[in-house]
Design a protein around this motif. Structure first.
Motif, PDB file in Angstrom:
ATOM      1  N   THR A  32    -123.419  51.348 -53.166  1.00 26.46           N
ATOM      2  CA  THR A  32    -123.558  52.228 -54.331  1.00 26.46           C
ATOM      3  C   THR A  32    -123.367  51.475 -55.635  1.00 26.46           C
ATOM      4  O   THR A  32    -122.379  50.751 -55.801  1.00 26.46           O
ATOM      5  CB  THR A  32    -122.537  53.375 -54.267  1.00 26.46           C
ATOM      6  N   THR A  33    -124.278  51.647 -56.553  1.00 22.86           N
ATOM      7  CA  THR A  33    -124.091  51.170 -57.915  1.00 22.86           C
ATOM      8  C   THR A  33    -123.107  52.088 -58.621  1.00 22.86           C
ATOM      9  O   THR A  33    -123.264  53.311 -58.604  1.00 22.86           O
ATOM     10  CB  THR A  33    -125.418  51.155 -58.678  1.00 22.86           C
ATOM     11  N   MET A  34    -122.081  51.494 -59.204  1.00 18.85           N
ATOM     12  CA  MET A  34    -121.060  52.255 -59.922  1.00 18.85           C
ATOM     13  C   MET A  34    -121.160  51.926 -61.411  1.00 18.85           C
ATOM     14  O   MET A  34    -121.600  50.836 -61.803  1.00 18.85           O
ATOM     15  CB  MET A  34    -119.672  51.880 -59.419  1.00 18.85           C
ATOM     16  N   GLY A  35    -120.727  52.864 -62.234  1.00 16.79           N
ATOM     17  CA  GLY A  35    -120.752  52.631 -63.663  1.00 16.79           C
ATOM     18  C   GLY A  35    -119.430  52.998 -64.308  1.00 16.79           C
ATOM     19  O   GLY A  35    -118.747  53.916 -63.857  1.00 16.79           O
ATOM     20  N   TRP A  36    -119.075  52.240 -65.330  1.00 19.54           N
ATOM     21  CA  TRP A  36    -117.960  52.581 -66.206  1.00 19.54           C
ATOM     22  C   TRP A  36    -118.553  53.078 -67.523  1.00 19.54           C
ATOM     23  O   TRP A  36    -119.476  52.466 -68.067  1.00 19.54           O
ATOM     24  CB  TRP A  36    -117.074  51.368 -66.476  1.00 19.54           C
ATOM     25  N   TYR A  37    -117.986  54.154 -68.031  1.00 17.45           N
ATOM     26  CA  TYR A  37    -118.439  54.775 -69.269  1.00 17.45           C
ATOM     27  C   TYR A  37    -117.214  55.050 -70.141  1.00 17.45           C
ATOM     28  O   TYR A  37    -116.084  55.056 -69.650  1.00 17.45           O
ATOM     29  CB  TYR A  37    -119.147  56.105 -68.986  1.00 17.45           C
ATOM     30  N   ARG A  38    -117.464  55.319 -71.411  1.00 18.47           N
ATOM     31  CA  ARG A  38    -116.366  55.723 -72.280  1.00 18.47           C
ATOM     32  C   ARG A  38    -116.868  56.709 -73.324  1.00 18.47           C
ATOM     33  O   ARG A  38    -118.057  56.706 -73.667  1.00 18.47           O
ATOM     34  CB  ARG A  38    -115.714  54.523 -72.954  1.00 18.47           C
ATOM     35  N   GLN A  39    -115.947  57.526 -73.788  1.00 17.14           N
ATOM     36  CA  GLN A  39    -116.275  58.478 -74.836  1.00 17.14           C
ATOM     37  C   GLN A  39    -115.128  58.519 -75.835  1.00 17.14           C
ATOM     38  O   GLN A  39    -114.006  58.900 -75.486  1.00 17.14           O
ATOM     39  CB  GLN A  39    -116.539  59.865 -74.273  1.00 17.14           C
ATOM     40  N   ALA A  40    -115.423  58.101 -77.054  1.00 17.36           N
ATOM     41  CA  ALA A  40    -114.442  58.143 -78.135  1.00 17.36           C
ATOM     42  C   ALA A  40    -114.529  59.503 -78.817  1.00 17.36           C
ATOM     43  O   ALA A  40    -115.560  60.176 -78.757  1.00 17.36           O
ATOM     44  CB  ALA A  40    -114.720  57.025 -79.126  1.00 17.36           C
ATOM     45  N   PRO A  41    -113.474  59.913 -79.481  1.00 19.63           N
ATOM     46  CA  PRO A  41    -113.481  61.216 -80.155  1.00 19.63           C
ATOM     47  C   PRO A  41    -114.642  61.320 -81.137  1.00 19.63           C
ATOM     48  O   PRO A  41    -114.869  60.415 -81.949  1.00 19.63           O
ATOM     49  CB  PRO A  41    -112.137  61.235 -80.882  1.00 19.63           C
ATOM     50  N   GLY A  42    -115.386  62.405 -81.044  1.00 22.12           N
ATOM     51  CA  GLY A  42    -116.490  62.647 -81.948  1.00 22.12           C
ATOM     52  C   GLY A  42    -117.735  61.831 -81.684  1.00 22.12           C
ATOM     53  O   GLY A  42    -118.693  61.881 -82.456  1.00 22.12           O
ATOM     54  N   LYS A  43    -117.733  61.081 -80.588  1.00 24.22           N
ATOM     55  CA  LYS A  43    -118.894  60.236 -80.277  1.00 24.22           C
ATOM     56  C   LYS A  43    -119.462  60.592 -78.916  1.00 24.22           C
ATOM     57  O   LYS A  43    -118.798  61.229 -78.099  1.00 24.22           O
ATOM     58  CB  LYS A  43    -118.499  58.758 -80.306  1.00 24.22           C
ATOM     59  N   GLN A  44    -120.684  60.172 -78.691  1.00 24.98           N
ATOM     60  CA  GLN A  44    -121.313  60.406 -77.397  1.00 24.98           C
ATOM     61  C   GLN A  44    -120.750  59.452 -76.351  1.00 24.98           C
ATOM     62  O   GLN A  44    -120.295  58.343 -76.671  1.00 24.98           O
ATOM     63  CB  GLN A  44    -122.826  60.196 -77.506  1.00 24.98           C
ATOM     64  N   ARG A  45    -120.793  59.879 -75.130  1.00 20.85           N
ATOM     65  CA  ARG A  45    -120.395  59.014 -74.026  1.00 20.85           C
ATOM     66  C   ARG A  45    -121.356  57.831 -73.961  1.00 20.85           C
ATOM     67  O   ARG A  45    -122.563  57.975 -74.145  1.00 20.85           O
ATOM     68  CB  ARG A  45    -120.435  59.776 -72.710  1.00 20.85           C
ATOM     69  N   GLU A  46    -120.824  56.645 -73.707  1.00 22.19           N
ATOM     70  CA  GLU A  46    -121.672  55.458 -73.638  1.00 22.19           C
ATOM     71  C   GLU A  46    -121.354  54.641 -72.387  1.00 22.19           C
ATOM     72  O   GLU A  46    -120.227  54.664 -71.883  1.00 22.19           O
ATOM     73  CB  GLU A  46    -121.474  54.584 -74.884  1.00 22.19           C
ATOM     74  N   LEU A  47    -122.364  53.938 -71.933  1.00 22.01           N
ATOM     75  CA  LEU A  47    -122.217  53.072 -70.770  1.00 22.01           C
ATOM     76  C   LEU A  47    -121.489  51.800 -71.175  1.00 22.01           C
ATOM     77  O   LEU A  47    -121.841  51.171 -72.164  1.00 22.01           O
ATOM     78  CB  LEU A  47    -123.588  52.746 -70.191  1.00 22.01           C
ATOM     79  N   VAL A  48    -120.508  51.423 -70.391  1.00 23.64           N
ATOM     80  CA  VAL A  48    -119.751  50.194 -70.644  1.00 23.64           C
ATOM     81  C   VAL A  48    -120.208  49.078 -69.710  1.00 23.64           C
ATOM     82  O   VAL A  48    -120.435  47.948 -70.134  1.00 23.64           O
ATOM     83  CB  VAL A  48    -118.241  50.446 -70.475  1.00 23.64           C
ATOM     84  N   ALA A  49    -120.319  49.404 -68.425  1.00 24.39           N
ATOM     85  CA  ALA A  49    -120.702  48.390 -67.446  1.00 24.39           C
ATOM     86  C   ALA A  49    -121.311  49.075 -66.237  1.00 24.39           C
ATOM     87  O   ALA A  49    -120.943  50.196 -65.896  1.00 24.39           O
ATOM     88  CB  ALA A  49    -119.496  47.558 -67.026  1.00 24.39           C
ATOM     89  N   THR A  50    -122.240  48.370 -65.598  1.00 17.69           N
ATOM     90  CA  THR A  50    -122.851  48.839 -64.359  1.00 17.69           C
ATOM     91  C   THR A  50    -122.595  47.803 -63.298  1.00 17.69           C
ATOM     92  O   THR A  50    -122.889  46.616 -63.516  1.00 17.69           O
ATOM     93  CB  THR A  50    -124.354  49.055 -64.534  1.00 17.69           C
ATOM     94  N   ILE A  51    -122.056  48.254 -62.166  1.00 13.80           N
ATOM     95  CA  ILE A  51    -121.680  47.319 -61.102  1.00 13.80           C
ATOM     96  C   ILE A  51    -122.512  47.663 -59.863  1.00 13.80           C
ATOM     97  O   ILE A  51    -122.228  48.626 -59.152  1.00 13.80           O
ATOM     98  CB  ILE A  51    -120.182  47.441 -60.763  1.00 13.80           C
ATOM     99  N   PRO A  52    -123.535  46.868 -59.572  1.00 10.03           N
ATOM    100  CA  PRO A  52    -124.341  47.145 -58.385  1.00 10.03           C
ATOM    101  C   PRO A  52    -123.610  46.729 -57.122  1.00 10.03           C
ATOM    102  O   PRO A  52    -122.622  46.004 -57.176  1.00 10.03           O
ATOM    103  CB  PRO A  52    -125.597  46.295 -58.614  1.00 10.03           C
ATOM    104  N   GLY A  53    -124.123  47.192 -55.975  1.00 11.75           N
ATOM    105  CA  GLY A  53    -123.546  46.768 -54.708  1.00 11.75           C
ATOM    106  C   GLY A  53    -123.608  45.261 -54.555  1.00 11.75           C
ATOM    107  O   GLY A  53    -122.656  44.617 -54.108  1.00 11.75           O
ATOM    108  N   THR A  54    -124.741  44.708 -54.932  1.00  3.05           N
ATOM    109  CA  THR A  54    -124.896  43.259 -55.016  1.00  3.05           C
ATOM    110  C   THR A  54    -125.704  42.959 -56.263  1.00  3.05           C
ATOM    111  O   THR A  54    -126.492  43.786 -56.699  1.00  3.05           O
ATOM    112  CB  THR A  54    -125.636  42.684 -53.796  1.00  3.05           C
ATOM    113  N   GLY A  55    -125.509  41.788 -56.821  1.00  3.97           N
ATOM    114  CA  GLY A  55    -126.299  41.424 -57.980  1.00  3.97           C
ATOM    115  C   GLY A  55    -125.499  41.364 -59.252  1.00  3.97           C
ATOM    116  O   GLY A  55    -124.266  41.381 -59.245  1.00  3.97           O
ATOM    117  N   THR A  56    -126.224  41.307 -60.333  1.00  6.11           N
ATOM    118  CA  THR A  56    -125.625  41.039 -61.637  1.00  6.11           C
ATOM    119  C   THR A  56    -125.016  42.296 -62.239  1.00  6.11           C
ATOM    120  O   THR A  56    -125.642  43.360 -62.248  1.00  6.11           O
ATOM    121  CB  THR A  56    -126.688  40.477 -62.592  1.00  6.11           C
ATOM    122  N   ILE A  57    -123.831  42.137 -62.762  1.00  5.78           N
ATOM    123  CA  ILE A  57    -123.170  43.235 -63.463  1.00  5.78           C
ATOM    124  C   ILE A  57    -123.681  43.277 -64.896  1.00  5.78           C
ATOM    125  O   ILE A  57    -123.796  42.249 -65.560  1.00  5.78           O
ATOM    126  CB  ILE A  57    -121.644  43.050 -63.439  1.00  5.78           C
TER     127      ILE A  57
END
Length: 116
Positions: A32-57
């Motif tokens: 499974t590809t997993m993702g880290w996201y973040r949301q600051a107050p008053g801002k839209q949620r944004e992607l921080v990092a994507t971690i595939p099962g194998t391959g480049t992060i």
């Protein structure tokens, strides 16, 4: 049933470090590809990092060189090591599943506060 549990947030001074964890259950974690996201107050949620099962992060430009994502398939866990933290990194951080699953409804996440 797919479940994700984030932890590791807290209050840290600028320049400090934190490590976030996300434990997944109910999925074939290894592929499974997993993702880290973040949301600051008053801002839209944004992607921080994507971690595939194998391959480049993938990293968002804002965190490249400071954050390191990793995974431990034996523990069904993804991590986000955050170094050289800045006040603008303050947000609620979430993890979620990606391929081959449909992303889940967002949980509570884990809050990171960076003081200046």
């Amino acid at each position: 049933q797919v479940q994700l549990v984030e932890s590791g947030g807290g209050l840290v001074q600028a320049g400090g470090s934190l490590r976030l964890s996300c434990v997944a259950s109910g999925i074939n974690f290894r592929i499974t590809t997993m993702g880290w996201y973040r949301q600051a107050p008053g801002k839209q949620r944004e992607l921080v990092a994507t971690i595939p099962g194998t391959g480049t992060i993938y990293y968002a430009d804002a965190v490249k060189g400071r954050f390191t994502a990793s995974r431990d398939n034996a523990k069904n866990t993804v991590y986000l090591q955050m170094n050289s933290l800045k006040p603008e990194d303050s947000a609620v951080y979430f993890c979620n599943v990606d391929w081959p699953y449909t992303p889940l409804s967002w949980g509570q996440g884990t809050r990171v506060t960076v003081s200046s």
